[in-house]
Scaffold this motif. Structure first.
Motif, PDB file in Angstrom:
ATOM      1  N   HIS A 107     -78.909  47.057  97.284  1.00 20.62           N
ATOM      2  CA  HIS A 107     -78.149  46.538  98.426  1.00 20.62           C
ATOM      3  C   HIS A 107     -78.718  45.146  98.665  1.00 20.62           C
ATOM      4  N   THR A 108     -77.868  44.133  98.556  1.00 17.26           N
ATOM      5  CA  THR A 108     -78.360  42.765  98.640  1.00 17.26           C
ATOM      6  C   THR A 108     -77.353  41.847  99.303  1.00 17.26           C
ATOM      7  N   ARG A 109     -77.865  40.760  99.797  1.00 15.56           N
ATOM      8  CA  ARG A 109     -77.030  39.654 100.269  1.00 15.56           C
ATOM      9  C   ARG A 109     -77.531  38.440  99.505  1.00 15.56           C
ATOM     10  N   ALA A 110     -76.627  37.888  98.682  1.00 16.70           N
ATOM     11  CA  ALA A 110     -77.009  36.774  97.813  1.00 16.70           C
ATOM     12  C   ALA A 110     -75.762  36.007  97.408  1.00 16.70           C
ATOM     13  N   ARG A 111     -75.968  34.849  96.836  1.00 18.11           N
ATOM     14  CA  ARG A 111     -74.862  34.080  96.257  1.00 18.11           C
ATOM     15  C   ARG A 111     -74.595  34.702  94.901  1.00 18.11           C
ATOM     16  N   PHE A 112     -73.360  35.199  94.723  1.00 17.21           N
ATOM     17  CA  PHE A 112     -73.049  35.993  93.548  1.00 17.21           C
ATOM     18  C   PHE A 112     -71.616  35.736  93.132  1.00 17.21           C
ATOM     19  N   GLY A 113     -71.396  35.625  91.853  1.00 18.78           N
ATOM     20  CA  GLY A 113     -70.056  35.450  91.314  1.00 18.78           C
ATOM     21  C   GLY A 113     -70.126  34.925  89.903  1.00 18.78           C
ATOM     22  N   PHE A 114     -68.964  34.691  89.322  1.00 21.76           N
ATOM     23  CA  PHE A 114     -68.910  34.048  88.016  1.00 21.76           C
ATOM     24  C   PHE A 114     -69.107  32.567  88.214  1.00 21.76           C
ATOM     25  N   ALA A 115     -69.714  31.924  87.247  1.00 23.56           N
ATOM     26  CA  ALA A 115     -69.756  30.471  87.247  1.00 23.56           C
ATOM     27  C   ALA A 115     -68.323  30.053  86.908  1.00 23.56           C
ATOM     28  N   ARG A 118     -70.313  32.869  95.750  1.00 24.64           N
ATOM     29  CA  ARG A 118     -70.395  32.712  97.203  1.00 24.64           C
ATOM     30  C   ARG A 118     -71.307  33.811  97.730  1.00 24.64           C
ATOM     31  N   VAL A 119     -71.745  33.662  98.951  1.00 25.37           N
ATOM     32  CA  VAL A 119     -72.622  34.671  99.537  1.00 25.37           C
ATOM     33  C   VAL A 119     -71.817  35.942  99.757  1.00 25.37           C
ATOM     34  N   ARG A 120     -72.353  37.022  99.231  1.00 28.35           N
ATOM     35  CA  ARG A 120     -71.680  38.330  99.327  1.00 28.35           C
ATOM     36  C   ARG A 120     -72.709  39.395  99.716  1.00 28.35           C
ATOM     37  N   TRP A 121     -72.221  40.418 100.399  1.00 30.17           N
ATOM     38  CA  TRP A 121     -72.977  41.646 100.619  1.00 30.17           C
ATOM     39  C   TRP A 121     -72.584  42.562  99.475  1.00 30.17           C
ATOM     40  N   ILE A 122     -73.554  43.072  98.752  1.00 28.07           N
ATOM     41  CA  ILE A 122     -73.253  43.947  97.619  1.00 28.07           C
ATOM     42  C   ILE A 122     -74.109  45.198  97.715  1.00 28.07           C
ATOM     43  N   THR A 123     -73.469  46.331  97.566  1.00 27.64           N
ATOM     44  CA  THR A 123     -74.158  47.601  97.403  1.00 27.64           C
ATOM     45  C   THR A 123     -73.617  48.178  96.109  1.00 27.64           C
ATOM     46  N   GLN A 124     -74.483  48.332  95.116  1.00 30.87           N
ATOM     47  CA  GLN A 124     -74.018  48.712  93.787  1.00 30.87           C
ATOM     48  C   GLN A 124     -75.005  49.649  93.112  1.00 30.87           C
ATOM     49  N   TYR A 125     -74.486  50.714  92.552  1.00 28.72           N
ATOM     50  CA  TYR A 125     -75.298  51.611  91.722  1.00 28.72           C
ATOM     51  C   TYR A 125     -75.535  50.937  90.375  1.00 28.72           C
ATOM     52  N   ARG A 163     -77.273  40.144  85.189  1.00 33.93           N
ATOM     53  CA  ARG A 163     -76.490  40.698  84.075  1.00 33.93           C
ATOM     54  C   ARG A 163     -75.976  42.110  84.419  1.00 33.93           C
ATOM     55  N   ALA A 164     -76.853  42.932  84.977  1.00 37.04           N
ATOM     56  CA  ALA A 164     -76.473  44.314  85.306  1.00 37.04           C
ATOM     57  C   ALA A 164     -75.441  44.351  86.431  1.00 37.04           C
ATOM     58  N   LEU A 165     -75.648  43.543  87.473  1.00 38.88           N
ATOM     59  CA  LEU A 165     -74.681  43.498  88.576  1.00 38.88           C
ATOM     60  C   LEU A 165     -73.340  42.956  88.107  1.00 38.88           C
ATOM     61  N   GLY A 166     -73.370  41.929  87.277  1.00 43.73           N
ATOM     62  CA  GLY A 166     -72.124  41.374  86.752  1.00 43.73           C
ATOM     63  C   GLY A 166     -71.353  42.401  85.956  1.00 43.73           C
ATOM     64  N   HIS A 167     -72.067  43.164  85.134  1.00 41.03           N
ATOM     65  CA  HIS A 167     -71.420  44.189  84.316  1.00 41.03           C
ATOM     66  C   HIS A 167     -70.796  45.280  85.192  1.00 41.03           C
ATOM     67  N   ALA A 168     -71.535  45.732  86.187  1.00 46.63           N
ATOM     68  CA  ALA A 168     -71.053  46.829  87.030  1.00 46.63           C
ATOM     69  C   ALA A 168     -70.031  46.365  88.069  1.00 46.63           C
ATOM     70  N   TYR A 169     -70.287  45.234  88.701  1.00 50.33           N
ATOM     71  CA  TYR A 169     -69.485  44.794  89.851  1.00 50.33           C
ATOM     72  C   TYR A 169     -68.230  44.033  89.425  1.00 50.33           C
ATOM     73  N   GLY A 204     -67.547  46.837  81.791  1.00 50.52           N
ATOM     74  CA  GLY A 204     -67.191  46.291  80.482  1.00 50.52           C
ATOM     75  C   GLY A 204     -65.704  46.283  80.185  1.00 50.52           C
ATOM     76  N   ARG A 205     -64.878  46.639  81.170  1.00 51.90           N
ATOM     77  CA  ARG A 205     -63.428  46.705  80.946  1.00 51.90           C
ATOM     78  C   ARG A 205     -62.709  45.377  81.181  1.00 51.90           C
ATOM     79  N   ARG A 206     -63.398  44.382  81.766  1.00 53.28           N
ATOM     80  CA  ARG A 206     -62.750  43.087  82.014  1.00 53.28           C
ATOM     81  C   ARG A 206     -63.804  41.996  82.160  1.00 53.28           C
ATOM     82  N   GLY A 207     -63.383  40.747  82.214  1.00 56.47           N
ATOM     83  CA  GLY A 207     -64.269  39.615  82.463  1.00 56.47           C
ATOM     84  C   GLY A 207     -65.296  39.353  81.377  1.00 56.47           C
ATOM     85  N   HIS A 208     -64.954  39.626  80.135  1.00 54.06           N
ATOM     86  CA  HIS A 208     -65.902  39.443  79.028  1.00 54.06           C
ATOM     87  C   HIS A 208     -66.288  37.974  78.845  1.00 54.06           C
ATOM     88  N   GLY A 209     -67.545  37.738  78.533  1.00 53.40           N
ATOM     89  CA  GLY A 209     -68.017  36.415  78.167  1.00 53.40           C
ATOM     90  C   GLY A 209     -68.215  35.431  79.304  1.00 53.40           C
TER      91      GLY A 209
END
Length: 117
Positions: free
Chosen positions: A32-40, A50-57, A85-91, A96-101
């Motif tokens: 559970h985090t609050r951070a600047r997160f997204g794709f470049a 952008r700054v997001r609240w994220i709760t992710q398994y 890398r892990a948050l990007g993959h899961a969130y 792994g079903r979209r947003g490759h590369g």
């Protein structure tokens, strides 16, 4: 985050630490985090960092990678790369079903809380 890690290590009973590590490595954990997160991405994109609240398994393999990195002396920056890398993959990539590369940005962490089980 480093100071918090030092305090926890000093007070946390060694056997409890071993059990929690084994549990995180087997079952995964929730961040559970609050951070600047997204794709470049180009400015204005819905995935622009952008700054997001994220709760992710995150699965046990991520816990194993984080513990192995820490045990090998990896610093906070290297561990942030693993989490990004892990948050990007899961969130964003939906397992792994979209947003490759696409490169994930995970910076300006205001806080991060981890729960196991």
């Amino acid at each position: 985050m480093e100071r918090i890690d030092e305090v926890v290590r000093a007070r946390w009973q060694p056997r409890v630490r071993v059990r929690q590590r084994a549990r995180a490595e087997a079952d995964g954990f929730v961040i559970h985090t609050r951070a600047r997160f997204g794709f470049a991405a180009p400015a204005g994109s819905s995935d622009d960092p952008r700054v997001r609240w994220i709760t992710q398994y995150l699965p046990g393999e991520v816990a194993r990678e984080l513990f192995a990195a820490r045990d090998a002396g990896a610093g906070e920056q290297q561990q942030m790369v693993i989490l990004a890398r892990a948050l990007g993959h899961a969130y964003f990539r939906d397992g792994g079903r979209r947003g490759h590369g696409l490169h994930i940005a995970f910076t300006d962490v205001e806080f991060a809380d981890f729960s196991i089980g």
